[in-house]
Scaffold this motif. Structure first.
Motif, PDB file in Angstrom:
ATOM      1  N   ASP A  32      43.563 -60.627  44.916  1.00  0.00           N
ATOM      2  CA  ASP A  32      44.724 -61.487  44.696  1.00  0.00           C
ATOM      3  C   ASP A  32      45.097 -61.509  43.220  1.00  0.00           C
ATOM      4  O   ASP A  32      44.250 -61.326  42.342  1.00  0.00           O
ATOM      5  CB  ASP A  32      44.409 -62.922  45.165  1.00  0.00           C
ATOM      6  N   ASP A  33      46.377 -61.732  42.940  1.00  0.00           N
ATOM      7  CA  ASP A  33      46.843 -61.844  41.559  1.00  0.00           C
ATOM      8  C   ASP A  33      46.211 -63.066  40.896  1.00  0.00           C
ATOM      9  O   ASP A  33      45.954 -64.089  41.544  1.00  0.00           O
ATOM     10  CB  ASP A  33      48.367 -61.982  41.515  1.00  0.00           C
ATOM     11  N   THR A  34      45.943 -62.927  39.608  1.00  0.00           N
ATOM     12  CA  THR A  34      45.397 -64.045  38.845  1.00  0.00           C
ATOM     13  C   THR A  34      46.266 -64.270  37.620  1.00  0.00           C
ATOM     14  O   THR A  34      47.041 -63.394  37.217  1.00  0.00           O
ATOM     15  CB  THR A  34      43.953 -63.759  38.382  1.00  0.00           C
ATOM     16  N   ALA A  35      46.134 -65.440  37.019  1.00  0.00           N
ATOM     17  CA  ALA A  35      46.906 -65.754  35.827  1.00  0.00           C
ATOM     18  C   ALA A  35      46.495 -64.854  34.661  1.00  0.00           C
ATOM     19  O   ALA A  35      47.322 -64.503  33.815  1.00  0.00           O
ATOM     20  CB  ALA A  35      46.724 -67.227  35.447  1.00  0.00           C
ATOM     21  N   ASP A  36      45.215 -64.473  34.624  1.00  0.00           N
ATOM     22  CA  ASP A  36      44.708 -63.611  33.548  1.00  0.00           C
ATOM     23  C   ASP A  36      44.017 -62.399  34.183  1.00  0.00           C
ATOM     24  O   ASP A  36      42.821 -62.422  34.452  1.00  0.00           O
ATOM     25  CB  ASP A  36      43.727 -64.391  32.677  1.00  0.00           C
ATOM     26  N   PRO A  37      44.776 -61.298  34.414  1.00  0.00           N
ATOM     27  CA  PRO A  37      44.186 -60.144  35.094  1.00  0.00           C
ATOM     28  C   PRO A  37      43.038 -59.511  34.318  1.00  0.00           C
ATOM     29  O   PRO A  37      42.092 -58.997  34.924  1.00  0.00           O
ATOM     30  CB  PRO A  37      45.346 -59.163  35.241  1.00  0.00           C
ATOM     31  N   VAL A  38      43.082 -59.534  32.998  1.00  0.00           N
ATOM     32  CA  VAL A  38      42.001 -58.953  32.202  1.00  0.00           C
ATOM     33  C   VAL A  38      40.720 -59.749  32.412  1.00  0.00           C
ATOM     34  O   VAL A  38      39.654 -59.178  32.649  1.00  0.00           O
ATOM     35  CB  VAL A  38      42.386 -58.881  30.707  1.00  0.00           C
ATOM     36  N   LEU A  39      40.822 -61.069  32.352  1.00  0.00           N
ATOM     37  CA  LEU A  39      39.657 -61.916  32.602  1.00  0.00           C
ATOM     38  C   LEU A  39      39.131 -61.693  34.022  1.00  0.00           C
ATOM     39  O   LEU A  39      37.924 -61.606  34.238  1.00  0.00           O
ATOM     40  CB  LEU A  39      39.995 -63.389  32.383  1.00  0.00           C
ATOM     41  N   GLY A  40      40.043 -61.563  34.980  1.00  0.00           N
ATOM     42  CA  GLY A  40      39.634 -61.303  36.356  1.00  0.00           C
ATOM     43  C   GLY A  40      38.864 -59.996  36.475  1.00  0.00           C
ATOM     44  O   GLY A  40      37.846 -59.917  37.175  1.00  0.00           O
ATOM     45  N   ASP A  41      39.337 -58.955  35.763  1.00  0.00           N
ATOM     46  CA  ASP A  41      38.628 -57.670  35.779  1.00  0.00           C
ATOM     47  C   ASP A  41      37.243 -57.798  35.160  1.00  0.00           C
ATOM     48  O   ASP A  41      36.266 -57.256  35.678  1.00  0.00           O
ATOM     49  CB  ASP A  41      39.431 -56.601  35.030  1.00  0.00           C
ATOM     50  N   ILE A  42      37.161 -58.501  34.048  1.00  0.00           N
ATOM     51  CA  ILE A  42      35.871 -58.687  33.371  1.00  0.00           C
ATOM     52  C   ILE A  42      34.904 -59.453  34.281  1.00  0.00           C
ATOM     53  O   ILE A  42      33.732 -59.091  34.403  1.00  0.00           O
ATOM     54  CB  ILE A  42      36.059 -59.396  32.017  1.00  0.00           C
ATOM     55  N   GLN A  43      35.393 -60.491  34.929  1.00  0.00           N
ATOM     56  CA  GLN A  43      34.539 -61.269  35.817  1.00  0.00           C
ATOM     57  C   GLN A  43      34.118 -60.474  37.050  1.00  0.00           C
ATOM     58  O   GLN A  43      33.100 -60.765  37.672  1.00  0.00           O
ATOM     59  CB  GLN A  43      35.261 -62.556  36.245  1.00  0.00           C
ATOM     60  N   ASP A  44      34.889 -59.457  37.390  1.00  0.00           N
ATOM     61  CA  ASP A  44      34.602 -58.644  38.569  1.00  0.00           C
ATOM     62  C   ASP A  44      33.590 -57.534  38.295  1.00  0.00           C
ATOM     63  O   ASP A  44      33.081 -56.910  39.235  1.00  0.00           O
ATOM     64  CB  ASP A  44      35.915 -58.034  39.090  1.00  0.00           C
ATOM     65  N   ILE A  45      33.264 -57.284  37.035  1.00  0.00           N
ATOM     66  CA  ILE A  45      32.362 -56.179  36.673  1.00  0.00           C
ATOM     67  C   ILE A  45      31.007 -56.276  37.380  1.00  0.00           C
ATOM     68  O   ILE A  45      30.543 -55.274  37.937  1.00  0.00           O
ATOM     69  CB  ILE A  45      32.206 -56.077  35.134  1.00  0.00           C
ATOM     70  N   PRO A  46      30.328 -57.424  37.414  1.00  0.00           N
ATOM     71  CA  PRO A  46      29.023 -57.470  38.105  1.00  0.00           C
ATOM     72  C   PRO A  46      29.110 -57.085  39.586  1.00  0.00           C
ATOM     73  O   PRO A  46      28.259 -56.351  40.097  1.00  0.00           O
ATOM     74  CB  PRO A  46      28.566 -58.919  37.936  1.00  0.00           C
ATOM     75  N   ARG A  47      30.147 -57.551  40.264  1.00  0.00           N
ATOM     76  CA  ARG A  47      30.309 -57.219  41.684  1.00  0.00           C
ATOM     77  C   ARG A  47      30.553 -55.727  41.864  1.00  0.00           C
ATOM     78  O   ARG A  47      29.947 -55.084  42.734  1.00  0.00           O
ATOM     79  CB  ARG A  47      31.472 -58.010  42.294  1.00  0.00           C
ATOM     80  N   VAL A  48      31.399 -55.146  41.020  1.00  0.00           N
ATOM     81  CA  VAL A  48      31.702 -53.723  41.120  1.00  0.00           C
ATOM     82  C   VAL A  48      30.450 -52.896  40.845  1.00  0.00           C
ATOM     83  O   VAL A  48      30.144 -51.944  41.575  1.00  0.00           O
ATOM     84  CB  VAL A  48      32.854 -53.343  40.157  1.00  0.00           C
ATOM     85  N   CYS A  49      29.697 -53.262  39.808  1.00  0.00           N
ATOM     86  CA  CYS A  49      28.457 -52.533  39.485  1.00  0.00           C
ATOM     87  C   CYS A  49      27.450 -52.637  40.627  1.00  0.00           C
ATOM     88  O   CYS A  49      26.784 -51.647  40.966  1.00  0.00           O
ATOM     89  CB  CYS A  49      27.855 -53.052  38.180  1.00  0.00           C
ATOM     90  N   ALA A  50      27.342 -53.813  41.229  1.00  0.00           N
ATOM     91  CA  ALA A  50      26.424 -53.988  42.363  1.00  0.00           C
ATOM     92  C   ALA A  50      26.851 -53.117  43.541  1.00  0.00           C
ATOM     93  O   ALA A  50      26.005 -52.505  44.203  1.00  0.00           O
ATOM     94  CB  ALA A  50      26.370 -55.458  42.775  1.00  0.00           C
ATOM     95  N   ASN A  51      28.154 -53.018  43.783  1.00  0.00           N
ATOM     96  CA  ASN A  51      28.641 -52.169  44.872  1.00  0.00           C
ATOM     97  C   ASN A  51      28.364 -50.692  44.599  1.00  0.00           C
ATOM     98  O   ASN A  51      28.033 -49.938  45.523  1.00  0.00           O
ATOM     99  CB  ASN A  51      30.137 -52.383  45.096  1.00  0.00           C
ATOM    100  N   ILE A  52      28.478 -50.280  43.351  1.00  0.00           N
ATOM    101  CA  ILE A  52      28.179 -48.891  42.991  1.00  0.00           C
ATOM    102  C   ILE A  52      26.704 -48.610  43.231  1.00  0.00           C
ATOM    103  O   ILE A  52      26.335 -47.590  43.834  1.00  0.00           O
ATOM    104  CB  ILE A  52      28.576 -48.603  41.531  1.00  0.00           C
TER     105      ILE A  52
END
Length: 129
Positions: A32-52
């Motif tokens: 979903d869209d967020t007010a701060d997409p960069v912050l959203g991407d940064i916060q998503d890094i742990p989940r993405v790394c875990a999925n990898i």
């Protein structure tokens, strides 16, 4: 390519190579869209790394693709050794394509492959060409 398939008389193979973008378990929907997409991407890094990491721990497409690439490289290297594959300036052993950021990643991957397999001619090209 589609043009090559038509040239050899079998243009019916292209539809079987298309990847459906809808109802495909391997393509995840956008967040979903967020007010701060960069912050959203940064916060998503742990989940993405875990999925990898999970993708490499389980027997899945990443491991199967890596195994198949290894088999193709082994076969090509054997061809160079036994002479069934001849070195030629017009012959590419592995061609990696990409566009913009993925082209940069492709170029890095090609550099790594070249260090590991200096006997293979590996090239990265823009998929826009």
């Amino acid at each position: 390519t589609h043009h090559q398939e038509i040239a050899v008389g079998d243009g019916k193979k292209l539809p079987s190579r298309l990847v459906p973008l809808e109802n495909n378990e391997f393509i995840t929907s956008l967040l979903d869209d967020t007010a701060d997409p960069v912050l959203g991407d940064i916060q998503d890094i742990p989940r993405v790394c875990a999925n990898i990491q999970k993708g490499w721990q389980e027997i899945g497409l990443n491991r199967m693709t890596a195994w198949h690439l290894g088999q193709c490289i082994r076969h090509r290297m054997q061809g160079h050794v036994d002479g069934t594959v001849r070195n030629s300036a017009s012959q590419v052993d592995i061609l990696v394509t990409g566009c913009e950021v993925s082209l940069w990643a492709a170029e890095q991957f090609v550099a790594d492959l070249h260090k590991c397999f200096p006997g293979l001619y590996v090239k990265a090209v823009s998929s826009n060409k």
